[in-house]
Design an enzyme around this catalytic site. Structure first.
Site, PDB file in Angstrom:
ATOM      1  N   TYR A 108       0.977  -0.973  -0.551  1.00  0.00           N
ATOM      2  CA  TYR A 108       0.219  -0.723   0.199  1.00  0.00           C
ATOM      3  C   TYR A 108       0.893   0.983  -0.368  1.00  0.00           C
ATOM      4  O   TYR A 108       1.864   1.002   0.998  1.00  0.00           O
ATOM      5  CB  TYR A 108      -1.283   0.163   1.601  1.00  0.00           C
ATOM      6  CG  TYR A 108      -1.769   0.875   1.566  1.00  0.00           C
ATOM      7  CD1 TYR A 108      -3.333   0.919   0.576  1.00  0.00           C
ATOM      8  CD2 TYR A 108      -1.964   2.419   2.200  1.00  0.00           C
ATOM      9  CE1 TYR A 108      -4.221   1.827   0.792  1.00  0.00           C
ATOM     10  CE2 TYR A 108      -2.328   3.219   1.761  1.00  0.00           C
ATOM     11  CZ  TYR A 108      -3.671   3.139   1.388  1.00  0.00           C
ATOM     12  OH  TYR A 108      -4.736   4.650   0.682  1.00  0.00           O
ATOM     13  N   TYR A 165      -5.745   5.618  -7.882  1.00  0.00           N
ATOM     14  CA  TYR A 165      -5.512   4.943  -6.399  1.00  0.00           C
ATOM     15  C   TYR A 165      -7.593   5.536  -6.172  1.00  0.00           C
ATOM     16  O   TYR A 165      -8.361   5.880  -5.733  1.00  0.00           O
ATOM     17  CB  TYR A 165      -5.718   6.788  -5.325  1.00  0.00           C
ATOM     18  CG  TYR A 165      -5.539   6.419  -3.782  1.00  0.00           C
ATOM     19  CD1 TYR A 165      -4.648   5.935  -3.215  1.00  0.00           C
ATOM     20  CD2 TYR A 165      -6.512   7.492  -3.191  1.00  0.00           C
ATOM     21  CE1 TYR A 165      -4.930   5.430  -2.113  1.00  0.00           C
ATOM     22  CE2 TYR A 165      -6.863   8.113  -1.980  1.00  0.00           C
ATOM     23  CZ  TYR A 165      -5.598   6.513  -1.120  1.00  0.00           C
ATOM     24  OH  TYR A 165      -5.324   6.669  -0.156  1.00  0.00           O
TER      25      TYR A 165
END
Lengths: 382, 148
Positions: free
Chosen positions: A286, A336
């Site tokens: 991440y 994103y």
């Protein structure tokens, strides 16, 4: 036994772009429809749903648009970028235990409008733990990560050039990925070093994209997975993690604030797995902010403590490196989506269909946000 | 988007004493009455011994820089007007595992803007100050201190 008892058998995603005309609900439904078609499963078979508490598309709206069957399990996983693997793991636990049969997990987000910046909605009076930081102008997640990164740079003698290698490596992966938002935009170290600061020492390119899109995955049990068209990505191990006395994002207390919740997730993940960190073939980590990649590489044991920046700078995460990382371009260069695109890419690496395919992948790792309560999945082929 | 500085709610019983002490320019945190451990931010129960009994103790206000950042746009409008400013995470000398955020200010501390950062570095000595922001809010902030 949970290990390998469930698998991700379908993945779907929409276009990734700025200012898409569709609503988040339509994007969610589109991504799920594609994922079900990919799996070869009819929507009427779906009986379990999982999403993020940050998700704005309600489970019942998704169900009544797609024509799902009678639902037996629906859950949500908290903490924004920390939620993705938890949402999948919880649905997988339900399916592995026989509570439900076919699970869908999705994330749909229109994050390209400036008004959609979560931090911009801060209220005039703050009543949670952020009352001890936001009034001092430490308002955005990037500011909170910048505090940690400056300390990390001090403790391990890390330079901006080394940190910049994270963004550059992921941009190279985006060049290979035709759907990546930054597919055709080059990034040089000179551009990185000269970029405007967002929260010193973090510059523009240390931040994820502001984009729109949706992605979804389909989860079934082992037996069903073997009967479907794609190579299953078996969920070999899963954990969530929250460290002692944790505070979301502004987790600045305790003996060492650099020991994040990822260390908790990691220990419980490797406890369950048949392998260790050295057996991971490819990792999706991440990356809302590039320092999180360095922190997580170390927390999950993929690099020794204090060496991740040098490892990335030496090319260790590139396609010809020891451990390719964020092979679709990730949150910095593909899209994103609160990490949901990292999960679909982890599945593609098992299937052998990534645009930056690593050879002979057996273990494909994916993690969520280092600086929140989080989770991780270890996917396995066969 | 708000046009003012986002401020803490100061009327929540578990941490109201922190804010009322700040109005008196005092850095005051909880100490467990049972195990004597300091804890911050304030909360109702001690995570070590589960006691809800506690006292509020005044700290010396001395600390060291653990880390800092200098935010740049895009920011809330009020903070864009205050650029450049520094946010410091300070570890207090009484217990370095307790860290408190505050802006770097100068000795006169009328503003957080354009403070001299020549001597700002991790490990530098700090002293607490308080900056009045509302009738019920004084925010802790930090000055660089030559000697402790």
């Amino acid at each position: 036994m949970f290990k390998d008892s469930t698998a991700i058998v379908g993945i779907g995603q929409t276009q990734f772009a700025k200012l898409l005309p569709q609503t988040e609900l339509e994007l969610a439904c589109t991504a799920i429809k594609i994922a079900l078609e990919d799996a070869g499963i009819h929507p009427s078979e779906v009986d379990a749903l999982g999403s993020y508490t940050f998700e704005h598309t309600p489970d019942y709206e998704v169900a009544r648009n797609l024509g799902f069957g009678e639902l037996h399990f629906f859950s949500q996983s908290p903490h924004g970028g920390g939620a993705g693997c938890g949402a999948i793991g919880q649905v997988a636990l339900a399916i592995g235990a026989g509570v439900a049969q076919v699970g869908v997990v999705w994330r749909s987000r229109k994050r390209s409008e400036r008004s959609s910046r979560v931090w911009a909605g801060v209220q005039a009076r703050i009543d949670d733990h952020w009352k001890y930081s936001r009034p001092s102008g430490l308002v955005r997640p990037v500011d909170e990560v910048a505090i940690l990164m400056r300390r990390y740079m001090y403790e391990f003698n890390v330079t901006r050039e080394q940190l910049g290698a994270v963004a550059l490596a992921q941009r190279e992966y985006a060049h290979r990925n035709p759907v990546a938002f930054m597919q055709s935009r080059t990034l040089t170290m000179e551009q990185y070093i000269n970029a405007r600061m967002i929260s010193d020492p973090l510059c523009l390119f240390d931040n994820c994209l502001e984009t729109d899109g949706a992605a979804a995955v389909i989860i079934v049990n082992r037996e069903r997975a073997r009967s479907l068209r794609h190579l299953p990505a078996f969920i070999h191990a899963f954990s969530q993690g929250m460290s002692r006395e944790h505070q979301v994002m502004a987790d600045f207390h305790g003996a060492n604030p650099l020991l994040s919740s990822s260390y908790v997730t990691a220990a419980n993940l490797w406890r369950q797995a048949d392998c260790g960190p050295n057996d991971v073939d490819v990792a999706q980590i991440y990356d809302a902010f590039s320092p999180l990649v360095l922190f997580s590489l170390e927390a999950y044991g993929l690099c020794p403590c204090g060496t991740a920046a040098q490892f990335v700078h030496d090319g260790g995460t590139r396609i010809d490196g020891r451990l390719p990382v964020n092979t679709s371009g990730g949150s910095l260069s593909e899209v994103y989506l609160h990490g949901m695109n990292l999960i679909t890419e982890a599945v593609r690496q098992i299937r052998g269909t990534s645009t930056a395919q690593v050879s002979e992948v057996e273990f494909s790792f994916v993690s969520t946000c280092d600086s929140t309560p989080n989770g991780a999945l270890l996917l396995r082929r066969a | 988007m708000i046009e003012t500085i986002p401020l803490p709610a100061t009327d929540y019983p578990p941490d109201a004493p922190f804010w009322s002490a700040a109005l008196r320019s005092q850095l005051s945190i909880q100490q467990c009455a049972y195990c004597q451990r300091l804890r911050f931010p304030p909360r109702p129960m001690c995570p070590h011994c589960q006691s809800v009994e506690h006292a509020w103790v005044a700290l010396s206000g001395r600390a060291k820089v653990w880390s800092f950042t200098m935010p740049q746009p895009p920011l809330l409008p009020i903070f864009e007007k205050m650029l450049p400013y520094v946010v410091v995470l300070a570890e207090i000398v009484e217990d370095p595992s307790i860290r408190i955020i505050g802006n770097l200010v100068s000795e006169t501390y009328e503003s957080i803007t354009n403070v001299d950062i020549t001597n700002l570095k991790i490990g530098a000595d700090l002293r607490v100050r308080f900056r009045s922001c509302a009738i019920d809010v004084a925010l802790p902030c930090w000055i660089l201190s030559e000697e402790l």
